[in-house]
Scaffold this motif. Structure first.
Motif, PDB file in Angstrom:
ATOM      1  N   ALA A 354       0.837  -1.203   0.000  1.00 42.50           N
ATOM      2  CA  ALA A 354       0.000   0.000   0.000  1.00 42.50           C
ATOM      3  C   ALA A 354       0.871   1.252   0.000  1.00 42.50           C
ATOM      4  CB  ALA A 354      -0.915  -0.006   1.224  1.00 42.50           C
ATOM      5  N   VAL A 355       1.957   1.226   0.772  1.00 42.14           N
ATOM      6  CA  VAL A 355       2.849   2.386   0.818  1.00 42.14           C
ATOM      7  C   VAL A 355       3.501   2.588  -0.551  1.00 42.14           C
ATOM      8  CG1 VAL A 355       4.943   3.324   1.851  1.00 42.14           C
ATOM      9  CG2 VAL A 355       3.283   2.150   3.275  1.00 42.14           C
ATOM     10  N   THR A 356       3.963   1.485  -1.147  1.00 43.61           N
ATOM     11  CA  THR A 356       4.569   1.597  -2.469  1.00 43.61           C
ATOM     12  C   THR A 356       3.582   2.184  -3.462  1.00 43.61           C
ATOM     13  OG1 THR A 356       5.675  -0.459  -1.918  1.00 43.61           O
ATOM     14  CG2 THR A 356       5.922   0.317  -4.164  1.00 43.61           C
ATOM     15  N   TYR A 357       2.339   1.766  -3.342  1.00 44.22           N
ATOM     16  CA  TYR A 357       1.327   2.222  -4.285  1.00 44.22           C
ATOM     17  C   TYR A 357       1.147   3.733  -4.222  1.00 44.22           C
ATOM     18  CZ  TYR A 357      -3.096   2.485  -6.765  1.00 44.22           C
ATOM     19  OH  TYR A 357      -4.071   2.797  -7.675  1.00 44.22           O
ATOM     20  N   PRO A 375      -3.567   6.719   7.602  1.00 40.90           N
ATOM     21  CA  PRO A 375      -3.774   6.193   8.968  1.00 40.90           C
ATOM     22  C   PRO A 375      -4.050   4.694   9.018  1.00 40.90           C
ATOM     23  CG  PRO A 375      -5.589   7.607   8.280  1.00 40.90           C
ATOM     24  CD  PRO A 375      -4.527   7.774   7.264  1.00 40.90           C
ATOM     25  N   TRP A 376      -4.859   4.199   8.083  1.00 34.26           N
ATOM     26  CA  TRP A 376      -5.231   2.777   8.163  1.00 34.26           C
ATOM     27  C   TRP A 376      -4.042   1.877   7.839  1.00 34.26           C
ATOM     28  CZ3 TRP A 376      -9.467   0.966  10.372  1.00 34.26           C
ATOM     29  CH2 TRP A 376     -10.519   1.855  10.579  1.00 34.26           C
ATOM     30  N   THR A 377      -3.266   2.300   6.840  1.00 32.60           N
ATOM     31  CA  THR A 377      -2.100   1.496   6.481  1.00 32.60           C
ATOM     32  C   THR A 377      -1.116   1.454   7.646  1.00 32.60           C
ATOM     33  OG1 THR A 377      -2.404   2.361   4.270  1.00 32.60           O
ATOM     34  CG2 THR A 377      -0.362   1.202   4.712  1.00 32.60           C
ATOM     35  N   GLU A 448       1.682  19.827  -1.520  1.00 34.54           N
ATOM     36  CA  GLU A 448       2.306  19.654  -2.827  1.00 34.54           C
ATOM     37  C   GLU A 448       2.201  18.226  -3.337  1.00 34.54           C
ATOM     38  OE1 GLU A 448       6.304  20.956  -2.448  1.00 34.54           O
ATOM     39  OE2 GLU A 448       5.699  22.975  -1.871  1.00 34.54           O
ATOM     40  N   THR A 449       1.968  17.300  -2.443  1.00 34.56           N
ATOM     41  CA  THR A 449       1.884  15.907  -2.875  1.00 34.56           C
ATOM     42  C   THR A 449       0.536  15.313  -2.484  1.00 34.56           C
ATOM     43  OG1 THR A 449       3.004  15.346  -0.833  1.00 34.56           O
ATOM     44  CG2 THR A 449       4.361  15.355  -2.810  1.00 34.56           C
ATOM     45  N   PRO A 450      -0.529  15.801  -3.127  1.00 36.57           N
ATOM     46  CA  PRO A 450      -1.860  15.334  -2.727  1.00 36.57           C
ATOM     47  C   PRO A 450      -2.080  13.855  -3.051  1.00 36.57           C
ATOM     48  CG  PRO A 450      -1.984  16.637  -4.721  1.00 36.57           C
ATOM     49  CD  PRO A 450      -0.563  16.706  -4.259  1.00 36.57           C
ATOM     50  N   GLU A 451      -1.171  13.281  -3.909  1.00 37.82           N
ATOM     51  CA  GLU A 451      -1.415  11.875  -4.284  1.00 37.82           C
ATOM     52  C   GLU A 451      -1.097  10.933  -3.116  1.00 37.82           C
ATOM     53  OE1 GLU A 451       1.067  13.662  -5.305  1.00 37.82           O
ATOM     54  OE2 GLU A 451       2.918  12.502  -5.192  1.00 37.82           O
ATOM     55  N   ILE A 452      -0.350  11.453  -2.099  1.00 39.90           N
ATOM     56  CA  ILE A 452      -0.063  10.594  -0.952  1.00 39.90           C
ATOM     57  C   ILE A 452      -1.232  10.673   0.012  1.00 39.90           C
ATOM     58  CG2 ILE A 452       1.525  10.145   0.951  1.00 39.90           C
ATOM     59  CD1 ILE A 452       3.720  11.346  -0.673  1.00 39.90           C
TER      60      ILE A 452
END
Lengths: 496, 419
Positions: A354-357, A375-377, A448-452
């Protein structure tokens, strides 16, 4: 009718399904298909376990050729237990495969992936289901070759080197195993495990048998990555695609340990193991070294996948430690940890998927601030980490409890101390991740990194199934403890 | 009252704080509602423990079984005098601390308040679990829950210093519990075949005294929360936490869970008769005595008010451990009483320290320069103490004089009397 063929269906379904994947080029379609196959294998293993627990061992003559001429598939509670572990983890991991691979693998490679995955699954199941020593080798090669391919699919080019390393080590291991089996055949003239057991018992001290045993044990220890033969494992786990790491970490080494238990206790017999040669002490010392060294090395890793890979080497040490005690209690501890460790590492490596994704990297640096953003990950990593440490109400505690009880039965207080030291080292390496995730400011500005952000449900769902299993089997231990007891009773004759 | 109702009540003392945690997380966006959840839960728990006490006082036997984890090892609870005392103390002080926290946290504009209240509630569940545990296994689980749930509270501010303190805190508490306490528990299980607390102890008569001595040492050091030297460093380290945490958890709940566990082990696992015959008891008594003295001496030299109180706590915990290890019934009674007495005294002191902190006085020597402020606080502190219990009020005042009065002579004098 179908029920009588379950042992062979268990292996043949994924084996035949693997080439069929070629017909399905669309990533999603082939995923559905693989998932379906794996689920079918899971259902088969559940049915098999039920059948074994109700009616006892199942012997199945492949193609109707009775053993010892034909190949026999032999399922007792140990096999059924392992089949359940492998198929359940495989199915849960596959749930996330489609989403996770979309980021890590080009679309046209997906079909290859599922072919290799199903072949690997078939290989692992074959090793467990068969009752024929040479067949073990054949399936070992099927699973190994496909896992080399799976690892090589990793995104980074280093995956190729990792895969090559594993190929070399794995081939040496497999060759040793083959030599061992060959020598056994030489000494007895049979390859059927039940027959081997009977005939080896009649052979008085023989150099051939010792050599067979020695070759075999070294070969298997390479495959199960016992310290100091673990060199291939950290790189292989670190550079393989996330789902592959989760699958292999939770199943491949467990199956290798199964092979060790099966050959050691069924074929050579408990007495051979405990009275002939220094096997017990040798494994004990290596296991302890493995636990302490690998845990210490894990503390200094900055790549979290590699960190957990070293932790796996340490955990394998615990399993071998239980095994090396040579008592029913020790075997129970090993069997429990087989199951429990599969759950922990499955959950942890899936969480890393999930983190890699979302983040694209599993360096410790990139975990900074993730506690808030995923939070869930991160909560699942906390749960998996606690389980790894062995905190009560998680499966890790149950394994540790039984292991320590088994050691105290023998009066090995000193070893107990070292094991607990290993737990403390685990606290430190789990700790480093949590500190980065919860107490360090994010590396870059969140705006700046909304994808995370939180991982998609398709990955979170399998992660949390495994986390839930970690907690559930830490509280309700009936299934795991009862089956482990039954198995140990089979080998040692007495109920512990 | 009927038995099943009482059983439910016993379970609820643990379940309500857990549910409160959920409630706090759900209502996190609305601070007022969130605080109402906290307060409501704390009052409910207080009512429950008072009722349990009354029922027990009337001769009811209350126990509840949750589940069997490993054959023979269960998660179950029972009300017994020591546990009731501990739960009453914690149950009574939780609502008060909640009120105090609301003021404190808001006045300091602390961040992550939802996490704060949520972890606080989990910690209380841990305390109740420890208090009512029927066997060592249950106790161990809630002991660990208490450790883990208070960690985020210690590191609440998130500064480098807080992280450092948190590392020491978790490092010592977890490692002693895993390396010593767990071994002691499994050893007990191995020797006696049971982990249930039973009066008179669980060990069979012919167990060798050397093994029992080892077990006793493992227990006493393994229960790191009792802060026996040399494993006391976590307590001063924990003082980086916000004051309400230091007040309820590190003067009352966590440390008292430690000495409470020591008392339980002494009374219900070893039995005081057996304990008297063990050679290790004598040595541990010396160590506990040394802890009392040394920690007091260190406390005198602390400039930070909270650190001073922390070392004082270490010293006071030493008294309770001594009481337990004396292995006579008067010692047990004294130790148990001191759990309550010290709780009320120390929490008052911490509340005062928090009040001083609010006006910007963290250091002891700075306090001396601001006499008027201090007088107000002394009055307030003494008053709180007196209101709770006459004897205890004196006690609190005495302690207060000992550590906080800017008169350089009083401190050593009182200490001397103590030592």
């Amino acid at each position: 009718m179908l029920a009588t063929h379950l042992p062979v269906l268990q292996v043949i379904i994924p084996l035949l399904a693997a080439p069929l994947c070629v017909l399905l080029q669309h990533p999603r379609m082939v995923w559905y298909f693989a998932l379906l196959v794996s689920a079918a294998a899971f259902v088969t293993s559940v049915l098999l376990l039920q059948q074994v627990l109700e009616t006892g061992e199942i012997s199945y003559a492949l193609g109707g050729w009775a053993a010892p001429w034909g190949i026999e598939y032999f399922i007792d509670s140990l096999n059924a237990y392992l089949l359940l572990i492998v198929t359940s983890i495989s199915t849960i991991v596959l749930l996330a495969a489609q989403t996770s691979l979309a980021k890590e693998l080009p679309d046209d490679r997906h079909t290859f992936f599922y072919i290799a995955y199903l072949l690997c699954l078939a290989g692992l199941l074959g090793i467990v289901a068969t009752g024929d020593a040479f067949n073990v080798f054949v399936f070992l090669e099927i699973s190994s070759l496909s896992s080399y391919a799976l690892i090589a699919l990793g995104k980074s080019r280093k995956a190729l080197i990792a895969s090559y390393q594993y190929l070399i080590m794995g081939t040496i291991g497999a060759t040793f195993i083959l030599i061992g089996i060959g020598l056994m055949y030489m000494a007895t003239g049979t390859l059927n495990m039940q027959d081997l057991a009977l005939r080896l018992a009649d052979i008085p001290e023989s150099r051939t048998v010792y050599a067979a045993f020695a070759f075999f044990i070294v070969g298997v220890c390479i495959k199960l990555a016992l310290f100091p033969l673990h060199q291939w494992l950290p790189n292989a786990y670190a550079y393989a695609p996330s789902v592959v790491t989760a699958f292999l970490a939770a199943t491949a080494t467990k199956v290798a340990i199964y092979v060790l238990i099966r050959f050691m206790f069924t074929i050579f017999g408990v007495d051979f193991f405990t009275t002939t040669g220094p096997w017990q002490n040798m494994l004990l010392v290596l296991a302890l070294f493995g636990i302490l060294t690998a845990s210490t090395v894990a503390i200094y890793q900055n790549n979290v996948k590699r960190l957990f890979a070293y932790s796996s080497v340490a955990q394998i040490g615990y399993m071998i430690l239980g095994f090396s005690i040579g008592t029913a209690g020790g075997l129970i501890a090993t069997l429990l940890h087989l199951f429990n460790h599969a759950l922990m590492k499955g959950a942890l490596f899936m969480a890393l998927a999930a983190v890699t994704y979302r983040v694209g990297s599993v360096e410790l640096e990139s975990f900074r601030g993730l506690g808030k953003r995923m939070p869930w990950t991160m909560a699942s990593i906390v749960a998996g980490g606690l389980s790894l440490i062995g905190v009560p109400l998680t499966v890790g505690f149950i394994s540790k409890w039984y292991l320590i009880v088994a050691l105290l039965e023998k009066g090995w207080w000193f070893v107990v101390g070292l094991i607990l030291l290993g737990s403390l080292l685990a606290v430190i390496y789990v700790w480093r991740i949590l500190e980065a995730a919860y107490f360090s400011p994010p590396e870059n500005n969140p705006d700046e990194t909304p994808e995370i952000r939180e991982a998609p449900l398709s990955i979170l769902l399998p992660v949390w199934i495994l986390v839930f299993a970690n907690l559930y089997f830490g509280i309700d231990t009936r299934l795991t403890v009862d089956v482990s007891r039954l198995i140990a009773q089979g080998f040692f004759g007495v109920s512990p | 009252m009927t038995g099943s109702l009482l059983e439910t009540m016993l379970s609820l003392t643990i379940v309500i704080p857990m549910l409160a945690t959920l409630g706090i997380i759900v209502t996190g966006s609305n601070p007022n509602l969130r605080e109402i959840v906290s307060l409501l839960a704390s009052l409910l728990v207080l009512i429950l423990v008072v009722n349990i006490y009354q029922a027990y006082d009337q001769g009811e036997s209350i126990s509840v079984f949750w589940l069997e984890v490993i054959p023979g090892i269960t998660l179950s609870f029972r009300a017994e005098p020591l546990g009731i005392l501990f739960s009453l103390v914690s149950g009574f002080l939780w609502p008060i601390t909640t009120l105090y926290s609301i003021g404190y946290m808001r006045a300091h504009h602390e961040k992550n308040q939802t996490r704060f209240y949520a972890c606080f509630a989990v910690a209380i569940a841990g305390v109740m679990g420890v208090a009512f545990a029927e066997n060592l296994f249950t106790l161990f689980i809630f002991y660990e829950i208490l450790t883990l749930s208070t960690y985020p509270l210690v590191t609440h501010s998130g500064t480098e210093k807080a992280k450092q303190g948190g590392r020491v805190y978790l490092g010592i508490l977890l490692s002693t519990s895993i390396a010593f306490l767990l071994v002691a528990i499994i050893g007990t299980w191995q020797i006696s075949g049971t982990l249930d607390f039973s009066s008179g102890g669980v060990f069979p008569e012919n167990t060798s005294t050397s093994i029992l001595s080892i077990l006793l040492v493992l227990f006493v050091f393994g229960i790191g929360k009792a802060a026996m030297m040399p494993f006391h460093r976590w307590l001063p380290a924990a003082m980086v936490a916000p004051t309400p945490v230091s007040a309820l958890l590190h003067a009352v709940a966590v440390v008292k869970a430690g000495v409470f566990t020591v008392l339980k082990v002494v009374v219900y696992i070893f039995g005081i008769d057996l304990l008297q015959t063990l050679p290790a008891t004598q040595w541990l008594l010396y160590l506990a005595g040394a802890t009392v003295l040394l920690a007091s001496l260190v406390a005198m030299r602390q400039d930070n008010l909270k650190a001073r109180l922390a070392y004082s706590t270490v010293s006071q915990l030493g008294y309770i451990t001594i009481g337990a290890l004396l292995a006579v019934s008067a010692g047990i009674i004294g130790g148990a009483m001191h759990i309550a007495m010290h709780a009320f005294g120390k929490i008052t002191l911490f509340f005062c320290a928090g009040a001083l902190l609010f006006v910007g006085q963290r250091q002891y020597h700075r306090v001396t320069t601001n006499r008027r402020q201090l007088e107000q606080v002394v009055l307030a502190g003494g008053h709180t103490g007196r209101r709770s219990n006459a004897v205890n009020g004196c006690f609190a005042n005495k302690l207060f004089a000992q550590y906080c009065l800017p008169d350089a002579n009083t401190g050593p004098r009182v200490l001397f009397r103590q030592g």
